[in-house]
Design a protein around this motif. Sequence first.
Motif, PDB file in Angstrom:
ATOM      1  N   LEU A   1     -10.655   4.319  -2.040  1.00 26.79           N
ATOM      2  CA  LEU A   1      -9.666   3.376  -2.389  1.00 26.79           C
ATOM      3  C   LEU A   1     -10.230   2.407  -3.764  1.00 26.79           C
TER       4      LEU A   1
ATOM      5  N   GLU B   1     -14.736   6.959   1.341  1.00 30.25           N
ATOM      6  CA  GLU B   1     -13.349   6.471   1.762  1.00 30.25           C
ATOM      7  C   GLU B   1     -12.888   5.140   0.967  1.00 30.25           C
ATOM      8  N   TYR B   2     -14.316   4.184   0.936  1.00 28.20           N
ATOM      9  CA  TYR B   2     -14.409   3.053   0.215  1.00 28.20           C
ATOM     10  C   TYR B   2     -14.166   3.127  -1.301  1.00 28.20           C
TER      11      TYR B   2
ATOM     12  N   ALA C   1      -7.721  -2.870  -1.951  1.00 26.64           N
ATOM     13  CA  ALA C   1      -7.536  -2.242  -0.677  1.00 26.64           C
ATOM     14  C   ALA C   1      -8.994  -1.763  -0.349  1.00 26.64           C
ATOM     15  N   ALA C   2      -9.937  -1.727  -1.176  1.00 25.53           N
ATOM     16  CA  ALA C   2     -11.149  -1.245  -0.772  1.00 25.53           C
ATOM     17  C   ALA C   2     -12.095  -2.603  -0.289  1.00 25.53           C
TER      18      ALA C   2
ATOM     19  N   SER D   1     -10.681  -2.919   3.352  1.00 23.52           N
ATOM     20  CA  SER D   1     -11.132  -1.932   4.091  1.00 23.52           C
ATOM     21  C   SER D   1     -12.289  -2.331   5.029  1.00 23.52           C
TER      22      SER D   1
ATOM     23  N   SER E   1      -4.790   7.436  -0.742  1.00 20.67           N
ATOM     24  CA  SER E   1      -5.023   5.901  -0.336  1.00 20.67           C
ATOM     25  C   SER E   1      -4.143   5.654   0.842  1.00 20.67           C
TER      26      SER E   1
ATOM     27  N   ILE F   1      -5.408   3.968   4.439  1.00 25.15           N
ATOM     28  CA  ILE F   1      -4.878   2.789   4.884  1.00 25.15           C
ATOM     29  C   ILE F   1      -4.170   2.792   6.290  1.00 25.15           C
TER      30      ILE F   1
ATOM     31  N   TRP G   1       0.589  -1.258  -0.176  1.00 24.27           N
ATOM     32  CA  TRP G   1      -0.163  -0.150   0.069  1.00 24.27           C
ATOM     33  C   TRP G   1       0.807   1.135  -0.021  1.00 24.27           C
TER      34      TRP G   1
END
Length: 271
Positions: free
Chosen positions: A149, A145-146, A156-157, A160, A113, A117, A106
């Motif tokens: 990402l 935020e989701y 990453a999403a 999360s 991003s 994270i 990341w």
Amino acid sequence: MLNFQDGHSIHHTFFDELWQQYQGITPQATRIHHLFESEGERVENDHVAFRTFANSPIDLNSLEPILLDLGFSPFDEYSFSEKKLFAKSYVHSECQTKVFLSELLWQQLSDDSQTIIARYIKQLDPNRAYGFTDGRLWGMPTYEEYCRLASESEYAAWMSVWGLRANHFTIYVNQLNRYNELAKVVELLEKNGYSLNQQGGVIKGSEAVGLMQSSTLADRVEVLFSCGKKESIPSCYYEFAQRFNVNGEIYRGFVTSSADKIFESTHGGSN
Ligand code: NI
């Protein structure tokens, strides 16, 4: 002490717990499992895959000791430069189910991003030993935020919201009786209305590389984001693998170009 060296014990502890948790957000997995059983098949797992964040108390190096304690040994390493992922596979001498553990590098993502994270990782205790069924270990993201990402890394999403849990189970096609070829499995799934991941073709890989794989598209599950918004997002998918002999031995590794496309089974599409 449980005898973790025994393949049977591993099946009934580690993988069963993961399977229960996975079914909770992957209703298609239960239905597909039953579909094969109704066709007279006994389903065996080829591998179970996990996702995590690199450079954190839940990174690959921090989680690996759990696998080693269970009797797994590292088999190979894989790099996915475009998706910014590193992965290792693990095999067991008494259990044919392999483990595929990937981590998101990341710190190679955008500052935006990285900031998001890093905020999740800060909520982790560096002195705690985390496990593969711990789920999300930080506060639920906001929907914004989701989406931020997801626009850069679907992986990453996914992390999360879902955190540490099985990302997918994989049926070992070779062990099926009537459906012991991936093409037959694909036909059965399509006939029963399942949507398969088309990225790189429905069947990825070949006999020549030792492995052919297909996967469904992830189920979608409604979740409540911390901003109060309810949205339906991709959860987990089910995979199918047929292996072939390479140099007189059944191939046990993974094919990077195929896995690269399999990762896209959790992509949101119209999300
Ligand atoms: Ni897989």
